[in-house]
Design an enzyme around this catalytic site. Structure first.
Site: not given
Length: 368
Positions: A29, A102, A152, A238
């Site tokens: 992150c 989330d 992908s 969060d």
């Protein structure tokens, strides 16, 4: 601190391929666009006028909430990032746990996931990608859902994440906009994952130094969310790439707007749970770039005790991956919440501060 023991993972295939983190410019992150740049990019973006959108992008909350019926709403989120660890199976587990967080932060129940992968097939092959997917599938199975499809692309830098849909009673949504003066702040995981993974990536610490952090990053926030909803939490978020200060700041600004009055917070640095060795690594200059950007953004709204030096300040801004829930709860409910969190075995159940009236929205006073 109680940390869930991760399940056994498949043995890695022998390969001469580079380490995953060698191909990642940023880890986990910490790859997020900075809050300053993100706010500038989003400035002027229309706020949803559809009455079905109960929570949109305007409050910087963890997920969108779309009302379907009076008793049913969808909770929708997406989270994708580059590798934070070298083991592909653990990378998949961490990415999936982070994306599911989330949904839990809003008080929702996961329903389904789709995967997104960007992969340097010529460099890493497909065996390691399969192990990423296996790790993510294991976490989704633990959450009671399947990865039912995905997308992908080929990329020079590996990236993986999930689009997750959940459900919730729209009358029971826990947003980041409900905190009020007097509420107590409770954190359910230690912080410091950004610093720890940076130390390992720069060969300043052995990979085993990440064991506790990996166990935490692969612990679903499901039990924390269940305790949060049982306690009747006022607000929650969060803690991920913007760090504790950044995500708390979002909560305070959203709550100030909702309440029509300036709301701030008071944090106790000593009460914040931290992984071992993190402060020492910060003193040695082992700090993610994302953490430095976070502190630069948060500093104008923070009032630090003089005794808190730069390493301590950076720690509170450390870019977390798959961090815990930060829960605002009424003072008469905090003892029951903490007891319930401990009973459920969350990695932490720490009372770290409180919500206060402020002279301007988002001010955070940090005591030693």
């Amino acid at each position: 601190m109680t940390v869930a023991t991760p399940p056994a993972k498949p043995a890695p295939a022998e390969s001469a391929a580079p380490r995953l983190t060698e191909l990642a410019r940023f880890a986990g992150c910490a790859a997020k666009i900075s809050q300053a740049d993100l706010h500038q990019a989003l400035a002027g973006l229309p706020v949803a006028s559809d009455p079905r959108v109960l929570v949109g992008h305007d409050t910087s909350d963890d997920a969108a909430v779309i009302k379907l019926r009076d008793d049913l709403a969808l909770v929708e989120t997406v989270d994708i990032f580059p590798p934070i660890v070298d083991d592909p199976y653990d990378f998949g587990r961490i990415a999936a746990t982070n994306a599911l967080s989330d949904i839990y932060a809003m008080g929702g129940t996961p329903l389904n996931a789709l995967s997104f992968v960007a992969w340097p097939v010529d460099t890493l092959g497909t065996g390691s990608l399969r192990r990423v997917l296996d790790g993510a599938a294991a976490i989704c199975a633990e959450a009671g859902i399947a990865i039912s499809g995905g997308h992908s692309i080929v990329d020079e830098e590996p990236k993986f994440g999930l689009f997750v849909t959940g459900t919730i009673d729209p009358r029971k949504v826990v947003s980041n906009a409900g905190a009020r003066p007097g509420d107590v702040l409770v954190l359910t995981k230690p912080i410091g994952t950004g610093v720890l993974t940076t130390a390992v990536k720069r060969n300043a610490a052995p990979e085993r130094a990440l064991a506790a952090a990996i166990a935490s990053m692969t612990t679903l926030n499901r039990h924390a969310a269940e305790a949060m909803t049982t306690a009747g939490a006022a607000a929650a978020t969060d803690i991920t790439g913007f760090g504790l200060l950044g995500h708390l700041g979002n909560m305070l600004r959203a709550s100030s707007t909702a309440a029509g009055t300036a709301i701030g917070a008071r944090l106790s640095y000593a009460a914040v749970p931290v992984f071992e060795r993190v402060t020492g690594f910060l003193k040695d200059g082992l700090c993610p770039g994302g953490t430095k950007r976070n502190l630069e953004y948060a500093a104008p709204q923070a009032r630090f005790a003089d005794s808190l030096a730069e390493p301590q300040r950076l720690l509170l801004a450390d870019a977390q991956t798959s961090g815990g829930l930060l829960i605002a709860v009424a003072p008469e409910k905090v003892d029951a919440l903490v007891a319930d969190l401990r009973r459920r075995g969350t990695p932490a159940a720490a009372v770290i501060g409180s919500i206060v009236a402020a002279d301007r929205a988002g001010v955070i006073e940090v005591t030693a």
